[in-house]
Structures are given as structure tokens and as C-alpha cells.
Design a protein around this motif. Structure first.
Motif, mmCIF file in Angstrom:
data_model
loop_
_atom_site.group_PDB
_atom_site.id
_atom_site.type_symbol
_atom_site.label_atom_id
_atom_site.label_comp_id
_atom_site.label_asym_id
_atom_site.label_seq_id
_atom_site.Cartn_x
_atom_site.Cartn_y
_atom_site.Cartn_z
ATOM 1 N N GLU A 144 0.837 -1.204 0.000
ATOM 2 C CA GLU A 144 0.000 0.000 0.000
ATOM 3 C C GLU A 144 0.878 1.264 0.000
ATOM 4 N N HIS A 145 1.925 1.257 0.807
ATOM 5 C CA HIS A 145 2.851 2.408 0.812
ATOM 6 C C HIS A 145 3.467 2.604 -0.570
ATOM 7 N N LEU A 146 3.905 1.488 -1.174
ATOM 8 C CA LEU A 146 4.564 1.603 -2.483
ATOM 9 C C LEU A 146 3.610 2.180 -3.524
ATOM 10 N N THR A 147 2.359 1.696 -3.505
ATOM 11 C CA THR A 147 1.419 2.076 -4.575
ATOM 12 C C THR A 147 0.775 3.442 -4.341
ATOM 13 N N THR A 148 0.946 3.999 -3.160
ATOM 14 C CA THR A 148 0.378 5.334 -2.894
ATOM 15 C C THR A 148 1.524 6.355 -2.809
ATOM 16 N N SER A 149 2.077 6.533 -1.620
ATOM 17 C CA SER A 149 3.121 7.563 -1.475
ATOM 18 C C SER A 149 4.369 7.208 -2.284
ATOM 19 N N GLY A 150 4.637 5.902 -2.477
ATOM 20 C CA GLY A 150 5.809 5.505 -3.261
ATOM 21 C C GLY A 150 5.716 6.012 -4.690
ATOM 22 N N VAL A 151 4.516 5.941 -5.264
ATOM 23 C CA VAL A 151 4.316 6.436 -6.635
ATOM 24 C C VAL A 151 4.265 7.968 -6.617
ATOM 25 N N GLU A 152 3.487 8.525 -5.687
ATOM 26 C CA GLU A 152 3.338 9.991 -5.638
ATOM 27 C C GLU A 152 4.693 10.685 -5.464
ATOM 28 N N ARG A 153 5.582 10.057 -4.699
ATOM 29 C CA ARG A 153 6.873 10.704 -4.405
ATOM 30 C C ARG A 153 8.000 10.203 -5.304
ATOM 31 N N GLY A 154 7.627 9.481 -6.367
ATOM 32 C CA GLY A 154 8.585 9.152 -7.421
ATOM 33 C C GLY A 154 9.530 8.005 -7.106
#
Ligand SMILES: C[S@@+](CC[C@H](N)C(=O)[O-])C[C@H]1O[C@@H](n2cnc3c(N)ncnc32)[C@H](O)[C@@H]1O
Length: 226
Positions: free
Chosen positions: A29-39
Motif C-alpha cells: 500500500e505504501h509503495l502504490t500510494t506515497s511511493g508512486v506519488e513521491r517518485g
């Protein structure tokens, strides 16, 4: 976020992560949300995070002896270090990553998951990183650099007899052919290929394994300086 590979997650996930499966899914979940948003992860990777990234990394645990001290060089979004920590709480893991915004994200995620994983902001080849983390049993690196350069960065972090595990794709055998001599000059033994995760990930993860058999260039430089 709907994962294309989500149906596989329960069965296989239980085998790989046991009672830490909920934490592994939270990492996704972290990877697919903030991980994507923060590049930290490309948007196209988000739907195939589970198989291609999390499981593909966790199965490398097959090559890691119990209770190892492990340094993950060029960890980026925590790969493979965080899946390894989730699958194998017996390991002592440090993630080495030079980019400040990645380090910040890693620290947030590790705190949220409650993992005992350290994060070193720095480059693997820097003297300060070596001083703090040398003597490791295992060094991992995935998608960081060609084999010859990796050997120069990673072997000095290992104790003699420790192993570098370079997670590679289809280039593994040609890299060994091209860089085998450079690996030996850097203090490594004969590089070999192992495949991990048969029946868990398709294709299995391809890993180049190199044992540190001799002193490295950095040891020689240190001896010269006295
Ligand atoms: C392509 S990313 C791969 C990240 C992660 N290992 C993965 O599999 O998704 C390469 C990472 O290596 C880091 N890196 C590059 N040179 C490095 C060095 N000399 N020491 C440590 N990390 C390095 C970069 O900052 C980046 O996060």
C-alpha cells in the motif's frame, strides 16, 4: 489501488510472510500510494508490485543464512531489504541509499511497519559507510549497477566468506562472462547464478552470488595508509 496480481497474494503470501502477511500488504500500500506519488516507483509498476517487486525480492531469503547481518545497497524504495525483513525477522538489516527524499520515505515506512531496519544515507563506496557497516554476512543489490562496479562497492562491506547477492534479470550470465575477472580482482570468488522462488514467482528470481574470498582494494588502500 487494485493489484493485477492480488489473487496470488493470500496463498503465496502466507507461505512467504507467514503471520507478517498483513505487514507485507501494508508495504504494498505504501509503495502504490506515497511511493508512486513521491517518485520512488514508476506509475506503471504499481499494478504489478506484488509479484514483480515484493515477492521477487522476498524469495531471495532462500540464499540468506539464519541470523545474518545484511546490507542492502541502493535500496531505493526498500527493495529487496524491506521484503527480506518482512519474510525474515531474524536478519539484521541496513538499507544504504544516497538520495535524501528516498531515505526520508524509507524511514517513514519502516516506522509505520514497526520494523527493526536501519537506514544509512550514503553511497556504498564511501569511507563512512564502510566504517559503519563493514563485516556484513550478506550484501544485496537489485537494479543498482553492472556487476563489476557492484563488486567494487559491495565486497568491501562483507566479512571474508560473506556473500554478495546481486538480483539481476536476463543479463546475469553475460554480466558474469564480461565482469568475472573484475569481480575476482575486487576480492570475489567465481560468480555463480542461483534461481530463487520456484513455485512462488514466475519466472524465479535470478541472483548472481559472489563470495568474498580475499582482501579487497579498500583493505589494501587502508593498509598502505597505515
Ligand atoms: C534503479 S534504483 C533500484 C532501487 C531498488 N534496489 C529496486 O530494486 O527497486 C537504484 C538505486 O541505487 C541507488 N544508488 C546509486 N548509486 C549508489 C551507490 N553508489 N551506493 C548506494 N546506492 C546507490 C540510487 O539512488 C537508487 O535508489
Amino acid at each position: 489501488m487494485v493489484l493485477d496480481d492480488a489473487p496470488a497474494s493470500t496463498d503465496v503470501g502466507n507461505r512467504v510472510f507467514g503471520d507478517r502477511l498483513p505487514l507485507a500488504l501494508r508495504f504494498v500500500e505504501h509503495l502504490t500510494t506515497s511511493g508512486v506519488e513521491r517518485g520512488l516507483i514508476g506509475p506503471r509498476e504499481a499494478a504489478r508490485i506484488w509479484d514483480r517487486h515484493v515477492l521477487n525480492c522476498a524469495v531471495v531469503a532462500e540464499l540468506v543464512p539464519d541470523g545474518s547481518r545484511l546490507v542492502d545497497v541502493g535500496s531505493g524504495a526498500g527493495l529487496p531489504g524491506i521484503p527480506l525483513s518482512l519474510a525474515r525477522p531474524d536478519l539484521g538489516i541496513v538499507l544504504v541509499e544516497p538520495l535524501a527524499r528516498r531515505v526520508e520515505w524509507l524511514r517513514e515506512v519502516i516506522a509505520d511497519l514497526g520494523l527493526l531496519v536501519e537506514v544509512e544515507r550514503g553511497r556504498a563506496e564511501e569511507a563512512s559507510t564502510r566504517r559503519r557497516w563493514e563485516g556484513a554476512d550478506v550484501v544485496t543489490a537489485r537494479a543498482v549497477a553492472p556487476l563489476a562496479r557492484l563488486a567494487g562497492w559491495c565486497l568491501p562491506l562483507l566479512r571474508p566468506g560473506g556473500v554478495m547477492l546481486a538480483v539481476k534479470g536476463v543479463t546475469a550470465s553475460s554480466e558474469i562472462e564480461r565482469d568475472g575477472a573484475a569481480v575476482r580482482r575486487a576480492g570475489g570468488g567465481q560468480a555463480r547464478i542461483e534461481r530463487c522462488g520456484s513455485g512462488i514467482v514466475d519466472p524465479p528470481s535470478t541472483v548472481i552470488v559472489v563470495e568474498r574470498v580475499r582482501g579487497t582494494g579498500s583493505d589494501r588502500a587502508r593498509r598502505k595508509r597505515g
